[in-house]
Design a protein around this motif. Structure first.
Motif, short mmCIF file in Angstrom:
data_model
loop_
_atom_site.label_atom_id
_atom_site.label_comp_id
_atom_site.label_asym_id
_atom_site.label_seq_id
_atom_site.Cartn_x
_atom_site.Cartn_y
_atom_site.Cartn_z
N CYS A 162 12.02 8.49 3.42
CA CYS A 162 13.19 8.69 2.57
C CYS A 162 14.24 9.40 3.40
O CYS A 162 13.97 10.46 3.94
CB CYS A 162 12.83 9.61 1.42
SG CYS A 162 13.02 8.89 -0.16
N TYR A 182 5.86 5.49 4.52
CA TYR A 182 6.91 5.73 3.52
C TYR A 182 7.92 6.70 4.12
O TYR A 182 7.55 7.67 4.78
CB TYR A 182 6.32 6.32 2.25
CG TYR A 182 5.57 5.29 1.46
CD1 TYR A 182 6.24 4.43 0.59
CD2 TYR A 182 4.19 5.15 1.60
CE1 TYR A 182 5.55 3.47 -0.13
CE2 TYR A 182 3.50 4.18 0.89
CZ TYR A 182 4.19 3.34 0.02
OH TYR A 182 3.52 2.38 -0.68
N ILE A 201 6.97 8.44 -1.89
CA ILE A 201 7.66 9.74 -1.91
C ILE A 201 8.37 9.91 -3.24
O ILE A 201 9.14 9.04 -3.65
CB ILE A 201 8.67 9.81 -0.74
CG1 ILE A 201 7.92 9.75 0.59
CG2 ILE A 201 9.52 11.06 -0.84
CD1 ILE A 201 8.78 9.43 1.78
N ASP A 202 8.10 11.03 -3.91
CA ASP A 202 8.79 11.26 -5.18
C ASP A 202 10.16 11.89 -4.91
O ASP A 202 11.15 11.22 -4.83
CB ASP A 202 7.94 12.07 -6.16
CG ASP A 202 7.15 13.18 -5.50
OD1 ASP A 202 7.68 13.77 -4.54
OD2 ASP A 202 6.02 13.46 -5.92
N TYR A 203 10.17 13.20 -4.72
CA TYR A 203 11.44 13.88 -4.49
C TYR A 203 11.99 13.48 -3.12
O TYR A 203 11.33 13.68 -2.11
CB TYR A 203 11.23 15.40 -4.60
CG TYR A 203 12.49 16.19 -4.56
CD1 TYR A 203 13.42 16.12 -5.59
CD2 TYR A 203 12.77 17.03 -3.48
CE1 TYR A 203 14.59 16.84 -5.54
CE2 TYR A 203 13.95 17.76 -3.43
CZ TYR A 203 14.85 17.67 -4.46
OH TYR A 203 16.02 18.39 -4.41
N PRO A 204 13.19 12.93 -3.08
CA PRO A 204 13.66 12.33 -1.82
C PRO A 204 14.23 13.30 -0.81
O PRO A 204 14.40 12.94 0.35
CB PRO A 204 14.74 11.36 -2.29
CG PRO A 204 15.26 11.94 -3.56
CD PRO A 204 14.10 12.65 -4.20
#
Lengths: 200, 280, 379
Positions: free
Chosen positions: A43, A41, A68-71
């Motif tokens: 970002c 993953y 990934i949450d917060y990019p």
């Protein structure tokens, strides 16, 4: 109602310098290698707006084995600074045990002893004959030092992105960066906390 | 002639739908509508292949009465909708019918860019020098010094010529007629519809109710008579000096030129693009 | 379709929207350049002619909206993309698409406002405008994307809903999502569910262009297909002709509203994270939902029973998903890059069931997980 797995790992890099040094391209190539070819993953974000053309420029990459949450970056693990202004501006975003890699051709004042200096611009200009590939020399060094990307995939991604006819030059630049990085003893760099185990 | 007129009425009007129409007795819009129908009849185009788009205003109601694919859009935007229709289905005959305020004030930007873009479209602009439906406010073609409900002390702005604007903006074909010249008008509309490229027909029309009355120009008949007296053909006008042409309306074909049409050019774009497939 | 099926690509959010549009069957795009949405135009200017579609750059956003309506009436699936100032200009013809029931997708990559505002900074300031921007009561669907893969898949969903309900769908992205690059595995075209408008099956003489079917949605003939009919922005009867008769007007307005309310369960989309035992919930959408997820995960590690409801459909507001949460939780937090445009919707649904807290930011900066975390632990 499906839930994402909790993030267990997250590795954050920032490529910084001035607009025109090709840092966004370097970050995109890096992300393509990690994301498309290594299958992790990834970002990738960047400074956007007038400052991206001249002035300070930054591009970030977050890598993870899970979604990934917060990019954007929260606590940098790796900072590449291709000039003094970027080094000064972003050094404190780096976590204490993160790696700081600078272009020693353009960065004169070092903010810390935990630093790696490689003369990317000098190598590009004088050895390879093209200053514009300094970013690719740096990319090679970043790839080798962070150990988060398969270096063959990095080259593959690079060759996909660069203009036709410049493959050899770019590939050579990348290899020079990797070579330079191999000379560095990362474990031998100063650390933020010396534990008892380490003292022995 | 009479038989043909009846045939045309029966063929093209939505007579069982929304009649009577909204236009005032003596309005020039009906003359324009009839001329358009005669042109389409002569061209023998299937009704299914005609799209008639309009904006807002008295002219905007025309498509409602006609048995084509009809599109009554927002104020000034007829050409933008028409552009979408034409690009999506280039084989349709697309005609936009607009008024002077509609096409050259609120839709002025669309008008000049449609001319520049040069799609194979026809634009008919009914120029009656006033906003009729809203009650007689001045438009971009209201003459200096005249009276309207928003220039009650005399109009202090200058009007511009729609046809000349179209020429300058790059239309392939530009013509002008008046509602007095019905036969000329339908020939010009036919020429415009046959033209490959953006074709404009400006029709000078009468709004005796909102414009003529306030400016002491008389009723519909008086206004049509003055159109007759003040019009001059392009060929005659060429022989006159600007001073002699003062106050005259030039009628006929002002411009007819061959230029690449963007629907045709876009086919080439597709060909060029298909060769780069996979390189995205 | 476009040679990229089954490929893993590193794409920006904007690029993924372009791919999503193609996958959904979009073959017509009209637009006007504007930061930060321009990449969508650039991608489609390249790709649409490759697949036999059409790209046109219009003279402004009013014209762009007009052109996509015209092309949709001629039978194409159509889209435009813009940002705040351009979205303001589109409102006029967006209303036309609502009343004339013309399927189309309008992408708004939100940037800081009002006016020229902060062209390169993220924002969520156009949420209420997306719902109520055009004048008059009208049905509309508004959706928000939070990642690059969303940008692909929700774009397809937006087209499907637009075709299914004959309603314009506004797809809200923001500068963060638009310019973040992530990997997307583009699926095989055959595996993508694509929905098309229903075309009339009756003979042309029987066709009533604005008669709703059992769902309240009229069947749609394309110009040139032999079903000559009238399309207008005036309130119209079943034949499409203008009417002012109160009973006809009322019937028409009711149908416009009801065709959407009938579809609520399908239209309203949300995603839940760790909500099963949550005592506190974060309700977020767009890029901020990602900061919220990180904050929720961090708080969970500290033993706080918190979950996240990510809104994908913003309007019609997913009341039936939000309401149970308000019953279940003692507090909800709504972080937004505006002054509270969705929190007011939450409060409207709330009716004193629980505490609704807000976290707002309009300085052009992306909300960080730490900010949300700090608010969460206070609740």
């Amino acid at each position: 109602m499906n839930a994402l797995k909790t993030i267990t790992d997250r590795y954050e890099l920032r490529f910084s310098g001035s607009g025109g040094q090709g840092l966004i391209t370097a970050a995109v190539v890096f992300s393509e290698a990690v994301g498309v070819y290594d299958g992790k993953y990834v970002c990738q974000t960047q400074s956007y707006g007038p400052e991206a053309r001249g002035g300070k420029s930054k591009a970030e990459v977050v890598i993870s084995e899970t979604p990934i949450d917060y990019p954007k970056s929260l606590n940098l693990d790796f900072l590449l600074a291709m000039n003094q202004a970027a080094c000064d501006a972003y050094f404190y975003d780096l976590n204490a045990d993160g790696l700081l890699l600078v272009d020693s051709t353009l960065v004169e004042q070092y903010p810390t002893s935990r630093i790696i200096g490689i003369p990317f611009t000098d190598i590009a200009k004088n050895e390879l004959g093209k200053e514009v590939v300094a970013n690719m020399v740096a990319l090679g060094a970043v790839g080798r030092l962070c150990q988060k990307v398969n270096l063959e995939n990095l080259e593959k991604a690079l060759l996909q992105r660069v203009p036709k006819g410049t493959e050899k030059l770019n590939s050579k630049a990348l290899q020079r960066g990797i070579e330079e990085a191999e000379k560095i003893d990362v474990l031998g760099l100063p650390r933020s906390i010396i534990t008892d185990d380490d003292e022995v | 002639m009479a038989v043909t007129a009846q045939k045309i009425r029966h063929e093209y009007l939505r007579h069982n739908k929304k009649f009577p129409h909204v236009w005032c007795p003596g309005c020039g819009n009906g003359i324009v509508m009839a001329a358009l129908l005669r042109a389409i009849y002569r061209m023998e185009i299937s009704k299914d292949d005609v799209v008639l788009a309009s904006g807002i205003g008295c002219s905007g109601r025309m498509p409602t009465y006609l048995d084509f694919n009809t599109l009554h859009t927002t104020h000034g935007r007829a050409l933008t909708f028409a552009t979408g229709v034409k690009l999506a289905k280039p084989d349709l005959n697309v005609v936009a019918i607009m008024g002077d305020g509609d096409a050259t004030a609120i839709g002025g930007n669309h008008f000049i860019h449609a001319a520049r873009r040069n799609l194979n479209l026809t634009a008919i602009i009914i120029n009656n020098s006033i906003y009729g439906m809203t009650g007689g406010q001045y438009s971009p073609t209201t003459p200096f010094g005249s009276t309207s409900t928003t220039s009650v002390y005399g109009h202090i702005e200058h009007d511009f010529s729609i046809a000349e604007l179209a020429v300058t903006a790059g239309a392939s074909f530009v013509a002008r007629a008046t509602v007095y010249h019905g036969e000329l008008m339908d020939r010009l509309i036919e020429q415009a519809m046959r033209k490959r490229g953006f074709a404009v027909v400006e029709v000078i029309s009468n709004c005796h109710v909102q414009y003529g009355r306030r400016n002491k120009l008389g009723g519909a008949v008086d206004m049509l008579t003055s159109f007759k007296e003040n019009s001059i053909t392009v060929s005659k006008a060429e022989k006159l000096s600007p001073e002699e042409l003062e106050g005259k309306t030039t009628i006929g074909v002002l411009t007819d030129r061959e230029m690449p049409i963007s629907t045709e050019e876009y086919k080439k774009v597709r060909e060029r693009a298909s060769k780069t497939k996979g390189k995205i | 379709m476009f040679n990229q099926e089954n490929k893993r690509l590193l794409l920006q959010g904007n690029e993924a929207i372009a791919y999503g549009a193609l996958a959904a069957g979009c073959r017509f795009f009209a637009g006007y350049p504007i930061t930060p949405a321009t990449e969508i135009s650039e991608m489609l200017a390249t790709m649409l002619p490759q697949v036999g579609g059409t790209f046109v750059q219009m003279e402004d956003e009013i014209a762009s909206m007009g052109a996509i309506i015209g092309a949709s009436l001629a039978g194409e699936k159509t889209m435009t993309a813009t940002s705040g100032p351009g979205f303001s200009l589109m409102q006029e013809n967006l209303g036309y698409a609502c009343i004339a029931e013309v399927p189309c997708v309008v992408v708004n990559v939100m940037r800081g406002g009002p006016s020229t505002g902060l062209p390169t900074c993220p924002s969520q300031g156009d949420v209420q405008m997306a719902r109520w921007g055009t004048h008059g009561d009208h049905p509309i669907i508004v959706m928000a994307v939070s990642s690059v893969s969303d940008s692909f898949s929700i774009t397809i969903k937006a087209f499907n809903l637009s075709e299914q309900y004959r309603v314009p769908v506004v797809l809200l992205s923001d500068e963060v999502v638009a310019h973040t690059r992530e990997c997307v595995q583009l699926p095989d075209q055959k595996s993508i569910r694509v929905v098309d408008r229903i075309r009339p099956s009756v003979p042309p003489d029987w066709y009533k262009p604005y008669e709703g079917d059992n769902r309240g949605v009229p069947h749609m003939a394309a110009f040139g297909d032999g079903y000559r009919h009238h399309v207008t922005g005036l309130v119209h009867d079943e034949y499409g002709f203008p009417t002012q008769k109160p009973n006809e007007v009322q019937q028409f307005q009711n149908r416009l509203t009801k065709k959407i309310t009938r579809g609520f369960s399908e239209i309203m989309m949300t995603k839940g994270f760790m909500l099963e035992d949550a005592e506190i919930a974060v309700i977020a959408y767009g890029s901020v939902a990602r900061s919220a997820l990180k904050a929720v995960e961090d708080a969970r590690k500290q033993g706080v029973k918190v979950g996240l409801l990510q809104l994908i459909t913003l309007f019609p507001f997913p009341r039936s998903h939000v309401s149970p949460l308000l019953e279940q939780c003692r507090a909800v937090l709504v972080p937004e890059m505006n002054m509270g445009q969705i929190s007011r919707e939450v409060q409207r649904v709330n009716q004193n069931k629980c505490v609704v807290a807000k976290h707002n930011r309009i300085d052009g900066q992306f909300i960080t997980p730490n900010e949300i975390y700090a608010q969460l632990i206070k609740l």
